[in-house]
Structures are given as structure tokens and as C-alpha cells.
Design a protein around this motif. Structure first.
Motif, PDB file in Angstrom:
ATOM      1  N   ARG A  72      22.175  43.821  40.257  1.00  0.00           N
ATOM      2  CA  ARG A  72      22.189  44.962  39.344  1.00  0.00           C
ATOM      3  C   ARG A  72      22.464  46.269  40.076  1.00  0.00           C
ATOM      4  O   ARG A  72      22.957  47.226  39.489  1.00  0.00           O
TER       5      ARG A  72
ATOM      6  N   LEU B 181      26.019  47.233  39.848  1.00  0.00           N
ATOM      7  CA  LEU B 181      26.622  47.416  38.531  1.00  0.00           C
ATOM      8  C   LEU B 181      26.476  48.849  38.037  1.00  0.00           C
ATOM      9  O   LEU B 181      25.432  49.470  38.219  1.00  0.00           O
TER      10      LEU B 181
ATOM     11  N   THR C 147      27.245  50.950  34.219  1.00  0.00           N
ATOM     12  CA  THR C 147      26.971  50.549  32.843  1.00  0.00           C
ATOM     13  C   THR C 147      27.935  49.432  32.458  1.00  0.00           C
ATOM     14  O   THR C 147      29.160  49.631  32.458  1.00  0.00           O
ATOM     15  N   PRO C 148      27.462  48.235  32.170  1.00  0.00           N
ATOM     16  CA  PRO C 148      28.363  47.114  31.885  1.00  0.00           C
ATOM     17  C   PRO C 148      29.089  47.321  30.565  1.00  0.00           C
ATOM     18  O   PRO C 148      28.552  47.863  29.621  1.00  0.00           O
TER      19      PRO C 148
ATOM     20  N   GLU D 285      30.120  44.758  28.817  1.00  0.00           N
ATOM     21  CA  GLU D 285      29.399  43.751  28.041  1.00  0.00           C
ATOM     22  C   GLU D 285      28.256  43.245  28.903  1.00  0.00           C
ATOM     23  O   GLU D 285      28.383  43.124  30.121  1.00  0.00           O
TER      24      GLU D 285
ATOM     25  N   VAL E 207      32.537  43.701  33.475  1.00  0.00           N
ATOM     26  CA  VAL E 207      31.560  44.689  33.934  1.00  0.00           C
ATOM     27  C   VAL E 207      32.247  45.710  34.832  1.00  0.00           C
ATOM     28  O   VAL E 207      33.366  45.482  35.298  1.00  0.00           O
ATOM     29  N   LYS E 208      31.539  46.845  35.044  1.00  0.00           N
ATOM     30  CA  LYS E 208      31.984  47.828  36.021  1.00  0.00           C
ATOM     31  C   LYS E 208      31.080  47.745  37.234  1.00  0.00           C
ATOM     32  O   LYS E 208      29.859  47.734  37.106  1.00  0.00           O
TER      33      LYS E 208
ATOM     34  N   ARG F 135      36.693  47.767  37.351  1.00  0.00           N
ATOM     35  CA  ARG F 135      36.431  46.978  36.153  1.00  0.00           C
ATOM     36  C   ARG F 135      36.739  45.512  36.501  1.00  0.00           C
ATOM     37  O   ARG F 135      37.865  45.164  36.849  1.00  0.00           O
TER      38      ARG F 135
END
Length: 708
Positions: A62, A65, A67-68, A70, A94-95, A105
Motif C-alpha cells: 500500500r 500506491l 489513490t487506486p 479501482e 492502479v496508480k 498507471r
């Protein structure tokens, strides 16, 4: 793979080296624990995101990551990984933060693995999904777009997930839920090959590289060959959780087939014997192509030197074949209903007859053995098929030069993969090679049998020396060339109690030489009836033989036999004089009554049939009980030995002969052929002289001599 220094020692790490995955277009790979902790960080991830393994291993995914786009569920909560129709994989976009501070991305695919102790981990594949690419397209750009076939197997060797390439190659739309048997889940893969290598990777916890796997379509027989690398997914200190296979579709199967055909060219047809050739075909195909192979020949093909008797019919079927060869991966050949040499029965309407008399081979990748099949008429074969696990069969007729010779049957038992069309083509190529060798052997056997029959009919059935001598002889045909030569011997009674002893060797081998031998023997009998002196007789024999060869008495297309060698001797028991003349033949041996053996020194002329000159004779006065041994060069001559050495061995074998001449012949043949079988025909004639009425000697002292 590198690990972050100082990572939590309690974190279970995975012993898989993703850096070893081939460089073909494929996503970057990583392993996450059940809580989302990074356990392994592939080199592809470093190239994509810039983060080194030592910087991220042991941290939560996490933290990488933003803000995903999805949500991706990393937790092991029930149902978290079963969002797509009960599969063991889910996809998202995800980003992710790059090491230089930017963001990317990424399309992410997560595959779940759970061990027997409940411990789970996630195999994560990531690939860049640039802006402007729709989410669905980005998700499809992952493993499904890779030209490599990727699959994940659990610790029970059951398939959990496969990418699109793998599914398309094997003709599947998705991956079924795990069951107890890989054989049932992935039909077409041989579990006896797949499962051991997966267990090897799980046990050793080391990658297995360049392993060849075959898949054959059960429906169509289409074959695909994979060159696979296997990467174990096993936490340190814990039970193995699974294996990831990355496979490249190869052409190695074609190379193996060419290699097998190359070996077959050298190992099938090494002799002119149908039984040996049939067995060579069976041995060549097991286990390289099949688990059990039989080669049966039709009743018109003799299995040995003699023609076959008519085969009787039986309630079990039609007696079409005789078993000539068979081979199995199992000791004792438990699949066999018949032994080599047995009559083979097949029921009417069976695929054996379809393949034998049809236009193409019989090919049944998955055998139908239930009610309503031809096995209803053959319960014995049905029981064998059931007991041995036969499940795939090919039946191929053996044809050569327009003649049906037999049938070869290929079956699989332990190998769970059904035969493919490629297997059928390979088997047909092997059968073409074998059929040509079988036809050559059949023709050789037929000609040799005919030549032997002709030769036996032309040779004397019994040798009788009358009151002049005791006689014994041996004839030993060679297996070289056509197996029959022109060697011959004879004893001809002459007026006054005399006996003519003759031995000869016609040039050449085969049925032509046997026929020429018969002509020469007849000519000698005719000339002997004129009571000619030995030298005169050979001179006339030379002229007659040359004339017959010059006039071409043979049919067109057959070469004439030009001549041969000969020894002609006349023994008179009244005078104990033996008069000999030689035409290019080895000299006879003389054994005195005390058992001493010597070479009878006699002048030698040219072989008969070439018209090269006159012949001389010599008179030998022999004590009663002397022994003369006449022989052809096959007894003393070979490619590997000097003829003088052979003559010395023969003299030794003749020393101190036994009372029985038959025993002497047996002793000589045994000692002279101990090291190797003769390379040429052998004829041996031995004579022990008797003394006759001396009162008749004076009447024959005026017997005319040949002109000087």
C-alpha cells in the motif's frame, strides 16, 4: 533476487527467482504476503518502477500506491480473490509511485495461493497502462497478452490459473476448479510427466529450467510442445504453496522426431531376417513413441526359411497374421494376447482389417471400448485393454512395392497423453522404413529357400565309395550374400571297382550359382562315363563350361556363371594309386594310416570355364587306410585370417582321425568354425582307402595316359 537488509525476520519469504523469467514481452512479477507485505520483488518491477528490491521487500504494498483507480483487495478475507467467476485471480488498474517521485498507471493481476496450513500469498503481475487506455483494455494487457503460456499450480499439482495464451493453445476458455487429478483437469497433458517435475520444483525449492512438456488434443490429436521454466512458490520454513510455469511453444518435437527417424534408418533392417526386422521396429517405437507395440505379418510372409502351413481358423476370429515382434515398457509384456510366432486372430469387422485393407491408417486417439464396439466380438482383447489401461491406438499397414506384408499396432497405457496426428505421421514413416526392410528380407528368404531346395536336389543324397573307399561328407551353407553358393561334391563309380572323387566351387552365390553347379556336376558325370584321365577330364570340362557361358544359356537379364574351381581324383583300390588333377582349387589333405596329416602336393591349373590352358595330374600311391580330405576354400579362408593359417588349423584337426568318418567331419567343422561362422559355403569330403584285389592290377597297368 535481492532482499531489503534488516527486514522483519518473521516475514515469510518466497524462494522464486523472477529475474530468471524469459525476456519475452511479459509483465513484471512480485510476491505479496497475505497482509500485502512485499515478499519478493522481480527485476521487471525494478525496471518499471525504479524501486530496488532491498528498498521494498518487507514493506506493505500500500505504501507504493496512490489513490487506486479501482480497489484491489490484498486481504485474505473470504471471497476477496473470487470476484471473476470463482477463479483464483482478479484484475485492477492502479496508480503506483515511481522511485523518482512520479506516478504510473499500472494494470495489476493478482493470483491467490493457499497452502495446506492456511498460509496464503499473492502472485502479482503488473504492466504499464498509459492514460487514455480504457480500464478493460488495460486489464487485458497483462498476462493474457503475453505470447508466453503462463500457469499457476497449487501444491497438489492442480492448475489454479492460466493466461489466455495457455488457454488458447490447449483449446480452453478458462480454468476449472481444482480436482484430485491433473489428468482430469488438463486433459492432454501426461500426468506422469507433469506431476513429477512440479513435485521436483516444490521439493527442491529451486527453479527447473528448459523442461519439455507435450499437450495433445484428446479430440483432434493436435500436438503442442512447450519448453517450460518452473518457479516454486514456497515460503521459507513453511509448506510449499505452488509453482508458476512460464512456457514457450517450441519446435523441439520436430527435432526429436527427425532424430528418431535417423536412428530408425540405422537400427531397422540390420539383417535379412523378417523376425529380427519386425522386432527392431517394435523396439525402436517403445518407449519413444508408444508404450506397447506389436508387429504382425500376413500368412504369405514366411517367418523363417520354410513356407508356412495353412493356419487353422478358430472361434476367436480370422487367422490373418502371425506375431513377428512385440515390445512393451512393462516387463513380461502383460498387454500381449499372443506370443512371438503365434497365430494372431482378429474378429471380422475389427480395425485390424480396416487398416490392413483400407486406404489409410486406423487412428483412434481415445479408444472406445464400451458396448456396441468391435470389442463385443473380442472379449479377450477387451479384458486386456481394461486391465492394462490402453486408451489410445494407431494401426498401420505394412506395405512395400504394392504388397501387403502385415500390420503394426501402437498403443499407450501409462502415458496418459493420447496419440496426436504428428505421432501418426511419425509412426507411418517408421512403418515405411520397416516395410521396405521386411520386403527385402522376404525376397531374400524366398530366393534363399528356392536356391537351397535347388542345391539340395542337385547334390548327391548319399555318398558311396563301393569297395574302393569309405566316404563321409558335410555341406554347410553360409548366411552371407544370398546364403547359397556353388559348392558341390560327388563320388562316381568307374569300371573295375575304381571310384572318382570330385569337389568343386562355382563362382558366385545364389540361385544362379546353384543352377551352374548342377550343370557342371552333370558335365563331370558325362565326362567320367567316358573314363577319361583326370587331366583330360578337366581340360574338356574347361571347354564345355566356357562354351556354355559364351552362348548365354541363361535367360535375358541373368548373367552367366563363367566357371569355377574343381579337383578330380580317381582311386584304384587294386593298385592303391590315386590320380589327381586340380583346376584352381585348394589341394586335398592326406592323412597316413599312422595319423600324420600333410598337404598333398599336386600341380594346379587355372579355374575351369576360362580356357586358359591344359591341366596336369599326379599319381599318389596310398597305403591301405590312408585318408584323403577334399574341401572348398570356405573352410580355411576368411576376411580376417590368412589362408595358410587356415590350412595349418585344418591339418591339426585332421591329425589322428577317429575310426568314424562322420565323427571326423563333425570334429573338423566344429574346430574350423569355432571363432566365427563361415563367410562362404563349406563342402568337405573325406575318403578312407581300401585295398582291392591285386590280381586285377596288372590288367589295368596299361590304362592309357593322357597325351603329353
Amino acid at each position: 533476487m535481492a532482499r531489503r537488509a534488516g527486514a522483519d525476520s518473521d516475514t515469510k519469504r518466497m524462494s522464486i527467482r523472477f529475474a530468471d523469467v524469459p525476456e519475452a514481452p511479459a509483465p513484471a512479477l512480485a510476491l505479496l504476503g497475505s497482509d500485502g507485505t512485499v515478499l519478493e520483488w522481480g527485476e521487471g518491477c525494478r525496471r518499471l518502477l525504479g524501486h530496488r528490491a532491498e528498498d521494498v521487500v518487507g514493506l506493505s504494498a500500500r505504501r507504493l500506491l496512490e489513490t487506486p483507480v479501482e480497489a484491489v483487495r490484498w486481504s485474505p478475507a473470504p471471497g476477496a480473490m473470487g470476484q471473476l467467476g470463482g477463479r483464483h485471480a482478479t484484475s485492477a488498474v492502479v496508480k503506483v509511485r515511481h522511485r523518482d517521485g512520479g506516478s504510473l498507471r499500472l494494470a495489476v493481476e493478482v493470483i491467490a495461493l493457499t497452502g495446506a496450513d492456511g498460509e496464503s500469498c499473492r502472485l502479482v503481475a503488473v504492466a504499464e497502462a498509459p492514460d487514455g487506455v480504457r480500464t478493460a483494455e488495460a486489464e487485458a494487457a497483462l498476462l493474457d497478452r503475453s505470447p508466453l503460456a503462463v500457469a499457476v499450480w497449487d501444491a497438489g499439482t492442480r492448475p489454479l490459473w492460466s493466461n489466455r495464451t495457455c488457454r488458447e493453445v490447449v483449446g480452453r476458455s478458462g480454468t476449472e476448479a481444482p480436482t484430485r487429478s491433473t489428468r482430469r483437469v488438463v486433459r492432454g497433458f501426461d500426468r506422469t510427466v507433469v506431476e513429477p517435475v512440479i513435485r521436483q520444483a516444490l521439493t527442491s525449492r529451486e527453479p527447473v529450467g528448459d523442461h519439455v512438456l507435450r499437450w495433445v488434443s484428446p479430440e483432434h490429436g493436435r500436438e503442442v510442445v512447450f519448453s517450460s521454466c518452473l518457479f516454486p512458490l514456497a515460503p521459507r520454513g513453511g509448506d510449499p504453496l505452488g509453482v508458476c510455469t512460464v512456457s514457450l511453444i517450441t519446435k523441439s518435437g520436430q527435432r526429436e522426431r527427425l532424430a528418431l527417424l535417423g536412428r530408425a534408418a540405422n537400427q531397422i533392417g540390420t539383417t535379412l531376417d523378417v523376425m529380427t526386422t519386425a522386432q527392431e521396429l517394435a523396439d525402436m517405437a517403445v518407449p519413444a513413441l508408444a508404450d506397447y507395440v506389436t508387429v504382425d505379418l500376413v500368412d504369405t510372409v514366411p517367418l523363417g526359411g520354410e513356407p508356412l502351413k495353412r493356419m487353422p481358423e478358430a472361434p476367436s476370429g480370422i487367422p490373418v497374421f502371425r506375431r513377428a515382434g512385440q515390445s512393451s515398457i512393462h516387463e513380461g509384456v502383460p498387454e500381449a494376447a499372443f506370443l512371438v510366432g503365434d497365430v494372431v486372430y482378429v474378429p471380422p469387422g475389427s480395425p485390424f482389417l480396416t487398416a490392413l485393407y483400407g486406404d489409410q491408417s486406423y487412428f483412434e486417439p481415445t479408444m472406445a471400448t464400451g458396448p456396441g464396439t468391435w470389442l463385443d466380438r473380442d472379449p479377450q482383447r477387451r479384458l486386456l485393454i481394461h486391465n492394462t489401461g490402453m486408451h489410445s491406438v494407431m494401426m498401420i499397414a505394412l506395405r512395400a512395392r504394392g504388397t501387403i506384408l502385415g500390420i503394426a499396432v501402437f498403443t499407450r497405457t501409462d502415458n496418459a497423453v493420447p496419440f496426436s496426428r504428428d505421432d501418426l505421421l511419425l509412426a507411418e514413416e517408421l512403418c515405411v522404413q520397416a516395410a521396405l526392410s521386411l520386403d527385402n528380407a522376404r525376397r531374400y528368404t524366398r530366393e534363399r529357400a528356392a536356391a537351397l531346395a535347388l542345391q539340395r536336389s542337385l547334390l548327391p543324397q548319399e555318398l558311396s565309395g563301393g569297395a574302393a573307399a569309405d566316404l563321409a561328407g558335410r555341406y554347410l551353407p553360409s548366411d552371407r550374400h544370398e546364403g547359397v553358393g556353388g559348392d558341390w561334391m560327388d563320388a562316381i563309380g568307374l569300371p573295375g571297382g575304381r571310384i572318382a572323387l570330385v569337389i568343386g566351387d562355382v563362382i558366385g552365390h545364389g540361385i544362379n550359382a546353384a543352377a551352374a553347379m548342377g550343370r557342371m556336376r552333370t558335365a563331370v558325370h558325362t565326362l567320367a562315363a567316358l573314363d577319361q584321365h583326370p587331366a583330360e577330364l578337366l581340360d574338356h570340362l574347361d571347354k564345355v563350361t566356357a562354351q556354355l557361358a559364351e552362348r548365354g544359356t541363361w535367360s535375358p537379364g541373368y548373367s552367366s556363371i563363367a566357371g569355377g574351381s574343381c579337383v578330380y581324383a580317381v582311386y584304384d583300390p587294386a593298385t592303391r594309386i590315386c590320380t589327381l588333377a586340380r583346376a584352381g582349387h585348394p589341394p586335398p589333405m592326406l592323412v597316413t594310416p599312422d595319423g600324420h596329416a600333410t598337404v598333398a602336393e599336386t600341380p594346379v591349373g587355372p579355374p575351369v570355364g576360362i580356357g586358359a590352358g591344359r591341366y596336369e595330374s599326379v599319381d599318389l600311391e596310398l597305403p591301405e587306410g590312408s585318408l584323403l580330405a577334399f574341401f572348398t576354400d570356405g573352410l580355411v579362408e576368411s576376411r580376417h585370417g590368412d589362408i595358410d593359417a587356415g590350412l595349418e588349423r585344418l591339418l591339426t584337426a585332421l591329425e589322428r582321425p577317429p575310426a568314424s568318418l562322420d565323427d571326423l567331419c563333425a570334429r573338423v567343422i566344429s574346430r574350423m568354425t569355432t571363432d566365427a561362422p563361415p563367410e562362404d559355403d563349406v563342402a568337405l569330403l573325406v575318403a578312407r582307402t581300401r585295398a582291392g584285389d591285386s590280381g586285377r592290377a596288372a590288367a589295368r597297368r596299361g590304362h592309357r595316359r593322357p597325351a603329353a
